[in-house]
Scaffold this motif. Structure first.
Motif, PDB file in Angstrom:
ATOM      1  N   VAL A 192       0.816  -1.021  -0.008  1.00 39.91           N
ATOM      2  CA  VAL A 192       0.015  -0.153  -0.132  1.00 39.91           C
ATOM      3  C   VAL A 192       0.846   1.488   0.150  1.00 39.91           C
ATOM      4  O   VAL A 192       0.368   2.218  -0.670  1.00 39.91           O
ATOM      5  CB  VAL A 192      -0.945   0.084   1.244  1.00 39.91           C
ATOM      6  N   LEU A 193       1.831   1.184   0.773  1.00 43.64           N
ATOM      7  CA  LEU A 193       2.929   2.372   0.787  1.00 43.64           C
ATOM      8  C   LEU A 193       3.674   2.757  -0.572  1.00 43.64           C
ATOM      9  O   LEU A 193       3.474   3.640  -1.047  1.00 43.64           O
ATOM     10  CB  LEU A 193       3.740   2.255   2.026  1.00 43.64           C
ATOM     11  N   TRP A 196      -5.137   6.651  -3.394  1.00 44.16           N
ATOM     12  CA  TRP A 196      -4.668   7.923  -2.270  1.00 44.16           C
ATOM     13  C   TRP A 196      -3.360   8.436  -2.688  1.00 44.16           C
ATOM     14  O   TRP A 196      -3.078   9.677  -2.405  1.00 44.16           O
ATOM     15  CB  TRP A 196      -4.645   7.121  -1.098  1.00 44.16           C
ATOM     16  N   GLY A 197      -2.383   7.735  -3.247  1.00 41.37           N
ATOM     17  CA  GLY A 197      -1.302   8.319  -3.616  1.00 41.37           C
ATOM     18  C   GLY A 197      -1.286   9.482  -4.823  1.00 41.37           C
ATOM     19  O   GLY A 197      -0.706  10.296  -4.911  1.00 41.37           O
ATOM     20  N   VAL A 252      -4.653  17.365   0.727  1.00 45.63           N
ATOM     21  CA  VAL A 252      -3.651  16.535   1.119  1.00 45.63           C
ATOM     22  C   VAL A 252      -3.491  15.705   2.287  1.00 45.63           C
ATOM     23  O   VAL A 252      -3.319  14.702   2.284  1.00 45.63           O
ATOM     24  CB  VAL A 252      -2.386  17.676   1.086  1.00 45.63           C
ATOM     25  N   THR A 253      -3.873  16.282   3.519  1.00 47.67           N
ATOM     26  CA  THR A 253      -4.102  15.729   4.487  1.00 47.67           C
ATOM     27  C   THR A 253      -4.889  14.633   4.670  1.00 47.67           C
ATOM     28  O   THR A 253      -4.407  13.424   5.232  1.00 47.67           O
ATOM     29  CB  THR A 253      -4.351  16.845   5.500  1.00 47.67           C
ATOM     30  N   LEU A 254      -6.183  14.479   4.184  1.00 41.29           N
ATOM     31  CA  LEU A 254      -6.992  13.480   4.249  1.00 41.29           C
ATOM     32  C   LEU A 254      -6.445  12.132   3.727  1.00 41.29           C
ATOM     33  O   LEU A 254      -6.429  11.073   4.231  1.00 41.29           O
ATOM     34  CB  LEU A 254      -8.525  13.809   3.960  1.00 41.29           C
ATOM     35  N   PRO A 255      -6.141  12.329   2.491  1.00 35.89           N
ATOM     36  CA  PRO A 255      -5.463  10.898   1.680  1.00 35.89           C
ATOM     37  C   PRO A 255      -4.277  10.532   2.720  1.00 35.89           C
ATOM     38  O   PRO A 255      -4.085   9.042   2.626  1.00 35.89           O
ATOM     39  CB  PRO A 255      -5.054  11.325   0.400  1.00 35.89           C
ATOM     40  N   LEU A 314      -1.982   6.415   6.449  1.00 37.57           N
ATOM     41  CA  LEU A 314      -1.400   6.347   7.707  1.00 37.57           C
ATOM     42  C   LEU A 314      -2.153   5.222   8.533  1.00 37.57           C
ATOM     43  O   LEU A 314      -1.471   4.526   8.974  1.00 37.57           O
ATOM     44  CB  LEU A 314      -1.195   7.490   8.639  1.00 37.57           C
ATOM     45  N   VAL A 315      -3.386   5.442   8.819  1.00 38.28           N
ATOM     46  CA  VAL A 315      -4.122   4.672   9.457  1.00 38.28           C
ATOM     47  C   VAL A 315      -4.152   3.282   8.856  1.00 38.28           C
ATOM     48  O   VAL A 315      -4.072   2.336   9.859  1.00 38.28           O
ATOM     49  CB  VAL A 315      -5.692   5.284   9.491  1.00 38.28           C
TER      50      VAL A 315
END
Length: 305
Positions: free
Chosen positions: A235-236, A255-256, A273-276, A281-282
């Motif tokens: 995922v990362l 998301w990326g 930017v923050t929400l994706p 992260l979660v």
């Protein structure tokens, strides 16, 4: 006479409690790790969202509202509950795109882990039973792959194959495969000298049966843990490739890719930017916590007393 007979009878032996089954024993060990249980709940919630995103999302991921460009979330001044998490630069609902993005992230993780798991386990078992020269050749190739930084190697492979989501998944699977090869080979090498393998050979079991039906099932515990941790890595890496423009291409709500599209609006509209980033992260944190619980539950040496 009756009393004397009763005295000669042996005392009744209390019934022994039935031992728990393997699944119950696994769950009893797993739930001792509270972090792992929390991670499992979060993972299950994201999986539910990924499966039912088309029915949960209020709008289509690509639907544009030209009169609501970069609208802030509902709790900020200028926001509206029509778009609870705001909109992006093209007027698309952030909540809908994040929910659909979960589908792509989980699809990437499942495909990548499946490809790297199957190929890595097969190669690892073959290496564990091969002659020394073949084993050495296979492992040196894996060492060469591991000597490159994973993201750099994935970028090179995607550059060769062409930027796309499918090619990004293939590249990430190639990068993760050596970890499964090394882990499987080490487990096979420790199991092949045990008595049950010798008994299977004496009984006339074929080489293929010994490799994949006798030895491999006893090597699955560390492989399952590695698969769980590789899911978060996939995922990362997919998000990183999408951010660099080498993974999923716009307007795919990955998301990326959403981060890449919104990076120029970081100071003007923090939510795009923050929400994706928070979703990535979660999700990764939940999978890592779940992987720790799997490791503790499946490895007897690591079980808590």
């Amino acid at each position: 006479m009756t009393d004397r007979t009763a005295e000669l009878e042996p005392p009744a032996i209390p019934a022994q409690p039935k031992p728990p089954g393997p699944l119950k024993e696994f769950w009893n060990s797993f739930k001792e790790n509270r972090g792992a249980v929390i991670g499992l709940c979060i993972f299950a919630a994201f999986l539910f969202i990924a499966i039912f995103a088309p029915w949960i999302a209020p709008y289509d991921a690509s639907e544009q509202f030209r009169d609501a460009l970069l609208q802030p979330p509902a709790w900020q001044e200028g926001g509206s509950w029509q778009f609870p998490l705001g909109t992006d630069p093209l007027g698309r609902d952030m909540l809908s795109r994040l929910l659909h993005g979960a589908r792509f992230s989980f699809f990437i993780g499942i495909i990548v882990v499946s490809l790297s798991l199957v190929t890595g386990v097969v190669i690892g078992v073959i290496a564990g039973f091969s002659p020394k020269w073949a084993d050495t050749l296979i492992m040196r190739v894996m060492d060469i792959i591991l000597s490159f930084p994973s993201l750099l190697l994935a970028l090179v492979l995607v550059a060769i194959l062409g930027p796309s989501l499918i090619n990004a998944m293939i590249a990430i699977a190639v990068v993760l495969q050596p970890h499964f090869v090394r882990l499987t080979r080490a487990a096979v090498m420790s199991e092949r000298a045990r008595d049950y393998v010798t008994a299977a050979k004496v009984a006339g079991a074929g080489r293929f049966r010994i490799m994949f039906l006798t030895v491999l099932p006893n090597c699955l515990a560390p492989i399952i843990v590695q698969a769980a941790l590789s899911f978060s890595t996939a995922v990362l890496d997919a998000a990183a490739l999408g951010f660099l423009g080498m993974g999923a291409q716009p307007p795919t709500p990955e998301w990326g890719t959403m981060l890449a599209e919104a990076r120029e609006f970081l100071l003007r509209a923090w939510w795009v930017v923050t929400l994706p980033g928070v979703c990535i992260l979660v999700t990764v944190l939940a999978i890592n916590l779940m992987g720790d619980g799997l490791r503790d539950a499946l490895d007897p040496k690591l079980k808590r007393s």
